[in-house]
Design an enzyme around this catalytic site. Structure first.
Site, PDB file in Angstrom:
ATOM      1  CG  PHE A  75      -4.824   5.997   9.602  1.00 31.51           C
ATOM      2  CD1 PHE A  75      -5.842   6.649   8.929  1.00 31.51           C
ATOM      3  CD2 PHE A  75      -4.368   6.547  10.785  1.00 31.51           C
ATOM      4  CE1 PHE A  75      -6.391   7.824   9.410  1.00 31.51           C
ATOM      5  CE2 PHE A  75      -4.905   7.724  11.281  1.00 31.51           C
ATOM      6  CZ  PHE A  75      -5.924   8.365  10.599  1.00 31.51           C
ATOM      7  CD  GLU A  76      -2.313   0.856   3.732  1.00 28.80           C
ATOM      8  OE1 GLU A  76      -1.445   0.203   4.342  1.00 28.80           O
ATOM      9  OE2 GLU A  76      -3.305   0.335   3.190  1.00 28.80           O
ATOM     10  CB  ILE A  77       0.813   2.271  10.243  1.00 29.79           C
ATOM     11  CG1 ILE A  77      -0.611   2.602  10.723  1.00 29.79           C
ATOM     12  CG2 ILE A  77       1.833   2.630  11.309  1.00 29.79           C
ATOM     13  CD1 ILE A  77      -1.074   1.741  11.876  1.00 29.79           C
TER      14      ILE A  77
ATOM     15  CD  GLU B 129      -1.911  -2.338   1.071  1.00 29.04           C
ATOM     16  OE1 GLU B 129      -1.041  -2.764   1.854  1.00 29.04           O
ATOM     17  OE2 GLU B 129      -2.549  -3.087   0.317  1.00 29.04           O
TER      18      GLU B 129
END
Length: 819
Positions: A518-520, A175
């Site tokens: 959310f892509e952390i 991602e």
């Protein structure tokens, strides 16, 4: 006494074979404890006779797996936990600590290993539970699996066609990406050949992902060994196991009985595990108190461990803040907060308990992404448990492609082995049905689902062709505000690449509750804990949110939005004490036309959803937070009416000569530059521009970049194997731009194939579209369950509608009936 259980048979890894051992007696299987003791069963091996504990000694007859299961024993549901220890050193081998007496502890053992299975009565009235222990033997057969070098590359996807082409390769997409490229995991030589043959350009980001993962695991061990608490709300210093999540959640509830309620989601997983969540609110047991609901969840994808860590730390944040921070307490008082740290419990258990090899071989389960569904794989691969089976980590369904939102379209795998396999139909998986049940029945007004990796805040829609919702300015503003805290990029989900069947593309479009992904972190699926969890959560270096508040501050922004009446809808009125009000809506929504593996499509599937919310009256005037009655799917699409005509096309004049070949732009600035101007109203109103050029041979390669007045790349097209490039910018700001043509490669430098036909073409903005308004059916039932009020309610976001004395004034004799 020793307990010996029958051993299951099947095929695993290369082979899983059954080993005959004496069967346990019925008496052996009953564990007893006259007293419940609130302790962590997995924390240590306790001596025989310890209060609240029963234990059995077993010896593994196999090199393979041990499975210890608990089930209710005497018909009464209690809370029993189970742990398996190595008898020699007391180390925990496997454990399970969910909220009931339905446990599965599973891990790897060696032949002859002496084990102690410890069953612990944590709480509840059940004095007994039923214990089952199985050993499953793993035997190599055939050619050993060769572990190949895994790497991460960035694939250039400046055009929608490039993104579609990349999705069609069925590679393992991360991602992490932007408008012009996406990072992709290449597990081995076959993947490298697939990408090379596609003609898509790529550059290496991490040449040896396995080594990077092993280095991260070593850093984690060193960080935890320091023995100092982290800056997280819990002070944690290492990634949790599933049983630690389960135990920690119920301890939060036990220690805060009026504030925290731990509960089990409706459906167990494929392997029979319970999925555990907590709800946090003042007077938490009164779930129908009309407050808005804020939902945070993690680990749809098994290998994305930081997602679960951030979720459970948020639960600790709310509890700590309620007791110690006046500003957090004021928001908690106004809301109800649900946290589901591990949505995909089976997959996470498999990934977390695997050896940390860091490679992407078929039988390296650390990097498993999907759940444990086996039905869609070939018949010969359906045997064996999820931790060890002949399909390896490839087996399963991607839960985040299984929701109904635009299911069946682009951006989801069509075959069982794809990392993004969508499943046989929408909501085929227990994981997605659990979240569907939660969202549909609790009027969730705000939702964040956590993933790794990419440093992104993603908002609907997941497919560019869907177009943004009418509420795009509001949704974008909230996403931008949260991104300002964690330093992430705020983009629509399709800006990364098309996805269908994702969480918020169902939850938002069907219910109207705000939803974001959310892509952390920017560095991997589960990189060092100190960076991906501690720094990202609190906003410390090296996180992009350092000094800005990090994900903690972003979550607080979402909490404040949940508490804000302008962000949802509100019903007010009066009702007698003990009467039950309900808003209800049932509707059907089509999926995408369903793409098939042979390239054809079949008609969309009509998916029926029911959304409802309940309010339990305390008597007199009430205030009740709900989502808008009109779901965004039918409300319309965002756009704007043109304020002038589109600008006339601009021809790009090709400068004399041909620049030298350049394969490293922008590091090497050698290129041709042609300036142009974008006008604004009233002279022109441009919804987009397309810059295009062409040349003669597909063996020649020109790259096209568009720079704004500050010299930033705002659009690009850099393909190979074509004789044209086209770069697009949506809603271009008024100002000066430069088209940059880079001579990447020439068939014959002595006779250069120069570009021609350069043009900038403009298109008008797309006007908004508006759909129909939908209503909730609002009912009121008296204390005996008789329907005494019924009316339709239309309510928009930010609107307050007074429904009056719905329990009396709207009642009709003909509507009196038992519910």
């Amino acid at each position: 006494m020793a307990l010996r259980a029958g051993v299951a048979t099947g095929v695993v890894g290369l082979a899983l074979v059954g080993v005959t051992v004496p069967a346990a007696t019925a008496e052996d299987r009953v564990v007893r404890a006259d007293q419940a003791v609130t302790r962590a069963c997995h924390a240590s091996l306790l001596p025989p006779g310890t209060a609240g504990v029963d234990r059995r000694e077993v010896t593994s007859d196999v090199d393979g797996l041990v499975q210890a299961r608990l089930a209710p024993g005497d018909g009464r549901e209690g809370d029993w936990d189970v742990a398996v220890f190595d008898e020699a050193d007391g180390a925990v081998v496997a454990a399970s600590a969910a909220l009931r007496s339905r446990e599965l502890a599973e891990s790897f053992v060696t032949k002859g290993q002496r084990l102690v299975v410890q069953a612990c009565r944590y709480a509840g009235p059940a004095r007994t539970a039923t214990l089952g222990v199985d050993f499953l033997a793993l035997t190599p057969r055939g050619t050993p699996t060769t572990v190949e070098r895994a790497e991460v590359v960035r694939v250039e996807t400046p055009r929608q066609e490039d993104k579609d082409a990349l999705l069609g390769l069925d590679l393992d997409l991360t991602e992490k990406g932007d408008a012009t490229g996406v990072e992709v995991v290449l597990a081995g030589d076959a993947d490298r050949a697939t990408l090379r043959d596609s003609g898509l350009k790529h550059t290496t980001v991490d040449p040896d992902l396995s080594r990077t993962s092993r280095d991260a695991a070593a850093r984690d061990r060193a960080y935890a060994a320091r023995g100092r608490a982290s800056g997280l709300p819990s002070g944690r210093t290492s990634y949790r196991h599933l049983y630690e999540y389960e135990y920690e959640l119920k301890e939060l509830a036990r220690g805060n009985p009026r504030l925290v309620r731990a509960f089990t989601l409706p459906e167990p997983t494929v392997e029979g595990r319970d999925v555990v969540a907590v709800e946090i609110a003042k007077d938490v047991d009164n779930a129908a108190d009309g407050k808005p609901v804020n939902l945070l969840m993690g680990v749809h994808h098994a290998r994305e461990w930081p997602a679960g860590e951030h979720a459970i730390e948020w639960a600790h944040e709310l509890v700590n803040g309620y007791h110690r921070d006046r500003s957090i307490r004021s928001q908690v008082v106004k809301t109800r907060n649900i946290v589901v740290p591990i949505v995909n419990a089976d997959g996470f258990s498999v990934s977390r308990e695997a050896e940390p090899n860091g490679d992407f071989a078929r039988f390296n389960y650390e990097m498993k992404r999907k759940n444990c569904r086996a039905d869609d794989s070939p018949p010969q691969l359906r045997t064996g448990v999820c931790k060890a089976n002949p399909g390896g980590r490839d087996r399963g369904t991607d839960p985040n492609r299984n929701y109904a939102g635009f299911w069946g379209g682009a951006g989801a795998g069509l075959t069982w082995s794809s990392e993004t396999f969508r499943g046989p139909e929408p909501f085929s998986e227990p994981e997605t049905r659990n979240i569907r049940s939660l969202v549909s029945s609790r009027a969730v007004t705000n939702l964040i689902t956590l993933h790794t990796y990419g440093n992104l805040v993603l908002r609907p829609p997941g497919v560019a062709a869907v177009r943004a919702p009418l509420e795009e300015p509001v949704v974008k503003a909230l996403a931008d505000r949260m991104a300002s805290r964690n330093g992430y990029d705020s983009i629509p989900s399709w800006g990364l690449y098309d996805t269908t069947g994702s969480t918020e593309d169902w939850s938002y479009w069907a219910t109207g509750g705000f939803g974001f992904t959310f892509e952390i972190n920017p560095a991997g699926f589960h990189p060092p804990y100190e960076d991906a969890v501690v720094a990202e959560y609190v906003g410390a270096a090296p996180a992009a949110g350092a000094g800005k508040g990090g994900n903690r501050a972003a979550f607080l922004d979402m909490l404040a939005n949940a508490a804000d009446p302008a962000a949802h809808s509100t019903l007010v009125g009066t009702a007698p004490h003990g009467y039950q009000l309900k808003v209800h809506k049932t509707f059907r929504t089509p999926t995408s036309p369903v793409r098939q593996a042979d390239g054809s499509t079949t008609p969309p599937i009509q998916v029926t959803d029911t959304v409802e919310s309940r309010y339990s009256s305390t008597g007199g005037r009430f205030t009740w937070a709900v989502n808008p009655s009109t779901r965004p799917y039918v409300a319309g699409r965002h756009g704007r009416d043109p304020q002038g005509p589109p600008q006339a096309a601009i021809t790009l004049a090709n400068p004399p000569g041909v620049p030298a070949e350049n394969t490293s732009f922008p590091g090497n600035p050698v290129a041709e530059r042609i300036p142009f101007t974008v006008q604004g109203p009233p002279a022109a109103d441009n919804g987009r521009f397309d810059v295009s050029v062409s040349w003669t041979s597909t063996r020649t390669d020109w790259d096209l970049f568009v720079l704004d007045a500050a010299g930033q790349v705002v659009a690009q097209s850099a393909n190979g194997g074509t004789n044209s490039e086209r770069a697009t910018l949506l809603d271009p700001p008024v100002g000066e731009y430069t088209a940059v043509l880079v001579n990447y490669d020439q068939v014959d430098p002595a006779d250069p194939d120069d570009w021609t036909g350069g043009v900038v073409e403009f298109a008008p903005p797309v006007p908004p579209t508006y759909g129909v308004a939908e209503a909730y059916t609002l009912t009121c039932a008296d204390r005996d369950g008789r329907l005494v009020g019924l009316t339709d309610v239309f309510v928009d976001r930010g609107e307050t509608v007074d429904v009056g004395d719905v329990c009396t004034d709207s009642a009709r004799a003909t509507k009196q009936r038992r519910r």
